[in-house]
Design a protein around this motif. Sequence first.
Motif, PDB file in Angstrom:
ATOM      1  N   VAL A   1       0.847  -1.190   0.000  1.00 27.73           N
ATOM      2  CA  VAL A   1       0.000   0.000   0.000  1.00 27.73           C
ATOM      3  C   VAL A   1       0.881   1.237   0.000  1.00 27.73           C
ATOM      4  CG1 VAL A   1      -1.979  -1.085   1.130  1.00 27.73           C
ATOM      5  CG2 VAL A   1      -0.195  -0.003   2.523  1.00 27.73           C
ATOM      6  N   GLU A   2       0.360   2.322  -0.544  1.00 26.83           N
ATOM      7  CA  GLU A   2       1.025   3.615  -0.502  1.00 26.83           C
ATOM      8  C   GLU A   2       0.049   4.646   0.037  1.00 26.83           C
ATOM      9  OE1 GLU A   2       2.678   4.692  -4.263  1.00 26.83           O
ATOM     10  OE2 GLU A   2       3.973   2.913  -4.398  1.00 26.83           O
ATOM     11  N   PHE A   3       0.557   5.570   0.841  1.00 21.43           N
ATOM     12  CA  PHE A   3      -0.299   6.626   1.365  1.00 21.43           C
ATOM     13  C   PHE A   3       0.526   7.889   1.540  1.00 21.43           C
ATOM     14  CE2 PHE A   3       1.293   4.002   4.777  1.00 21.43           C
ATOM     15  CZ  PHE A   3       1.534   4.822   5.868  1.00 21.43           C
ATOM     16  N   GLU A   4      -0.163   9.015   1.576  1.00 17.84           N
ATOM     17  CA  GLU A   4       0.500  10.316   1.588  1.00 17.84           C
ATOM     18  C   GLU A   4       0.386  10.980   2.956  1.00 17.84           C
ATOM     19  OE1 GLU A   4       2.050  11.873  -1.118  1.00 17.84           O
ATOM     20  OE2 GLU A   4       1.776   9.979  -2.214  1.00 17.84           O
TER      21      GLU A   4
ATOM     22  N   ALA B   1      -7.252  -3.944  14.279  1.00 17.94           N
ATOM     23  CA  ALA B   1      -6.107  -3.592  13.440  1.00 17.94           C
ATOM     24  C   ALA B   1      -4.976  -3.023  14.278  1.00 17.94           C
ATOM     25  CB  ALA B   1      -6.528  -2.580  12.374  1.00 17.94           C
ATOM     26  N   LEU B   2      -3.738  -3.167  13.758  1.00 18.42           N
ATOM     27  CA  LEU B   2      -2.546  -2.705  14.456  1.00 18.42           C
ATOM     28  C   LEU B   2      -1.632  -1.965  13.496  1.00 18.42           C
ATOM     29  CD1 LEU B   2      -1.675  -6.000  16.384  1.00 18.42           C
ATOM     30  CD2 LEU B   2      -2.923  -4.018  17.275  1.00 18.42           C
ATOM     31  N   VAL B   3      -1.070  -0.864  13.976  1.00 17.43           N
ATOM     32  CA  VAL B   3      -0.040  -0.143  13.234  1.00 17.43           C
ATOM     33  C   VAL B   3       1.279  -0.348  13.969  1.00 17.43           C
ATOM     34  CG1 VAL B   3      -0.436   2.044  14.462  1.00 17.43           C
ATOM     35  CG2 VAL B   3       0.584   2.053  12.172  1.00 17.43           C
ATOM     36  N   PHE B   4       2.377  -0.468  13.207  1.00 23.46           N
ATOM     37  CA  PHE B   4       3.678  -0.806  13.772  1.00 23.46           C
ATOM     38  C   PHE B   4       4.705   0.274  13.478  1.00 23.46           C
ATOM     39  CE2 PHE B   4       1.485  -4.757  13.478  1.00 23.46           C
ATOM     40  CZ  PHE B   4       1.982  -5.553  14.493  1.00 23.46           C
TER      41      PHE B   4
ATOM     42  N   ASN C   1       3.654  12.008  12.722  1.00 25.68           N
ATOM     43  CA  ASN C   1       2.712  12.307  11.642  1.00 25.68           C
ATOM     44  C   ASN C   1       2.484  11.082  10.763  1.00 25.68           C
ATOM     45  OD1 ASN C   1       2.706  14.903  12.633  1.00 25.68           O
ATOM     46  ND2 ASN C   1       3.838  15.794  10.927  1.00 25.68           N
ATOM     47  N   ASP C   2       3.545  10.326  10.518  1.00 30.38           N
ATOM     48  CA  ASP C   2       3.407   9.092   9.732  1.00 30.38           C
ATOM     49  C   ASP C   2       2.447   8.124  10.405  1.00 30.38           C
ATOM     50  OD1 ASP C   2       5.384  10.206   8.129  1.00 30.38           O
ATOM     51  OD2 ASP C   2       6.971   8.861   8.836  1.00 30.38           O
ATOM     52  N   LEU C   3       2.580   7.976  11.717  1.00 31.83           N
ATOM     53  CA  LEU C   3       1.694   7.069  12.448  1.00 31.83           C
ATOM     54  C   LEU C   3       0.244   7.545  12.382  1.00 31.83           C
ATOM     55  CD1 LEU C   3       3.985   6.344  15.512  1.00 31.83           C
ATOM     56  CD2 LEU C   3       3.134   4.639  13.888  1.00 31.83           C
TER      57      LEU C   3
ATOM     58  N   SER D   1      -5.131   6.541   9.924  1.00 36.22           N
ATOM     59  CA  SER D   1      -6.183   7.012   9.024  1.00 36.22           C
ATOM     60  C   SER D   1      -6.396   6.023   7.884  1.00 36.22           C
ATOM     61  CB  SER D   1      -5.823   8.393   8.464  1.00 36.22           C
ATOM     62  OG  SER D   1      -5.757   9.363   9.490  1.00 36.22           O
ATOM     63  N   LEU D   2      -5.301   5.477   7.366  1.00 40.30           N
ATOM     64  CA  LEU D   2      -5.425   4.466   6.315  1.00 40.30           C
ATOM     65  C   LEU D   2      -6.186   3.248   6.830  1.00 40.30           C
ATOM     66  CD1 LEU D   2      -2.784   3.262   3.782  1.00 40.30           C
ATOM     67  CD2 LEU D   2      -3.959   1.584   5.183  1.00 40.30           C
ATOM     68  N   LEU D   3      -5.802   2.761   8.006  1.00 35.62           N
ATOM     69  CA  LEU D   3      -6.477   1.579   8.559  1.00 35.62           C
ATOM     70  C   LEU D   3      -7.958   1.835   8.779  1.00 35.62           C
ATOM     71  CD1 LEU D   3      -3.829   0.339  11.159  1.00 35.62           C
ATOM     72  CD2 LEU D   3      -4.528  -0.836   9.065  1.00 35.62           C
ATOM     73  N   ARG D   4      -8.300   3.015   9.268  1.00 42.37           N
ATOM     74  CA  ARG D   4      -9.702   3.329   9.537  1.00 42.37           C
ATOM     75  C   ARG D   4     -10.527   3.425   8.261  1.00 42.37           C
ATOM     76  NH1 ARG D   4     -11.522   5.583  14.314  1.00 42.37           N
ATOM     77  NH2 ARG D   4     -12.611   7.258  13.216  1.00 42.37           N
ATOM     78  N   GLY D   5      -9.864   3.608   7.140  1.00 37.92           N
ATOM     79  CA  GLY D   5     -10.570   3.665   5.875  1.00 37.92           C
ATOM     80  C   GLY D   5     -10.660   2.339   5.153  1.00 37.92           C
ATOM     81  N   ARG D   6     -10.065   1.295   5.707  1.00 36.07           N
ATOM     82  CA  ARG D   6     -10.093  -0.024   5.067  1.00 36.07           C
ATOM     83  C   ARG D   6     -11.310  -0.809   5.548  1.00 36.07           C
ATOM     84  NH1 ARG D   6      -6.664  -1.111   0.834  1.00 36.07           N
ATOM     85  NH2 ARG D   6      -7.443  -3.223   1.218  1.00 36.07           N
ATOM     86  N   PRO D   7     -12.051  -1.416   4.632  1.00 38.23           N
ATOM     87  CA  PRO D   7     -13.238  -2.171   5.042  1.00 38.23           C
ATOM     88  C   PRO D   7     -12.899  -3.403   5.875  1.00 38.23           C
ATOM     89  CG  PRO D   7     -12.763  -2.525   2.712  1.00 38.23           C
ATOM     90  CD  PRO D   7     -11.874  -1.413   3.165  1.00 38.23           C
ATOM     91  N   GLU D   8     -11.664  -3.918   5.752  1.00 41.74           N
ATOM     92  CA  GLU D   8     -11.283  -5.109   6.513  1.00 41.74           C
ATOM     93  C   GLU D   8     -11.020  -4.804   7.975  1.00 41.74           C
ATOM     94  OE1 GLU D   8      -9.273  -5.224   2.383  1.00 41.74           O
ATOM     95  OE2 GLU D   8      -9.488  -3.787   4.051  1.00 41.74           O
TER      96      GLU D   8
END
Length: 284
Positions: A3-6, A27-30, A82-84, A89-96
């Motif tokens: 995935v890519e995000f800005e 979901a988890l962010v690392f 800011n990256d985190l 935000s990316l995870l919250r937008g994923r339907p999974e």
Amino acid sequence: MRVEFEVDGITLVGDLRIPGGEGPHPALVFTGPFTGVRDQVTGLYAERLTAKGYVTLAFDHRNWGESGGLPRGHEDPQGKLNDLRAAVSLLRGRPEADPERIGAVGICLGGGYALRFAAFDPRVKAFAGIAGAYNHPYGRHYESVLADLTQVLERQDQGGAVEYLPAVSEEGEAAMPGDEPYAYYGSTASPTWRNEVTRASIRELVTMDNMMGADFLSPTPGLIVHGVIDRFCSPEGAEEAYKRMGRPKKLVWLDARRHIDLYDAEPYVTQAVEATAEFLGEHV
């Protein structure tokens, strides 16, 4: 899944892992070690926790790995926070992924970043730090170091080239000198990891205050997993972070003798994953 995000005009690159079964899943962010990239420590923990039922996102922070950002190999504390934020935000937008069940997991230097991030982002429902470095500048004297590093920055401000030093080296100058860091980074292949870091990064390491996150984390649940012997991220620092955290919280000591044991060595990784999955299962 790549995935890519800005964020802040910079393109970040990550690996989104999705467990089997019907979602949405927690979901988890690392975020991980100093100089680390996503196919090293964070990728291993993300893979193992995806097998426990979590959507996971391990990504390269700005200036590192496949992500954009300049100068290359430079530690940017506010940028990493800011990256985190953008990663969540990316995870919250994923339907999974269940947007109301997101945790932050940090390993090594990432432990401090995840702690500080989770303390001030209410979207994060739990924090876990593994072999964490909970940096703070209090009670230490860095006058000579700061003088040297400020001269580096002055030369760069005046048009000089960005100055680098090795990230690891068995002998001689390096950001992480000695046999133990070299044992991991010297043998863990990654096509995007580079054995170099800006000299100015050292200034960021000695002046950052990620420990402050412990004072503000509660009521967000917090877990600290740490080895009983760790020459690079002190057990005393882990204990201080735990003491400063409000409840709910948990501290798990593992019988590891090297910092890098919690990077990829068994049984320590499995023990850390099990402790993390158990804690997150109660709180995310």
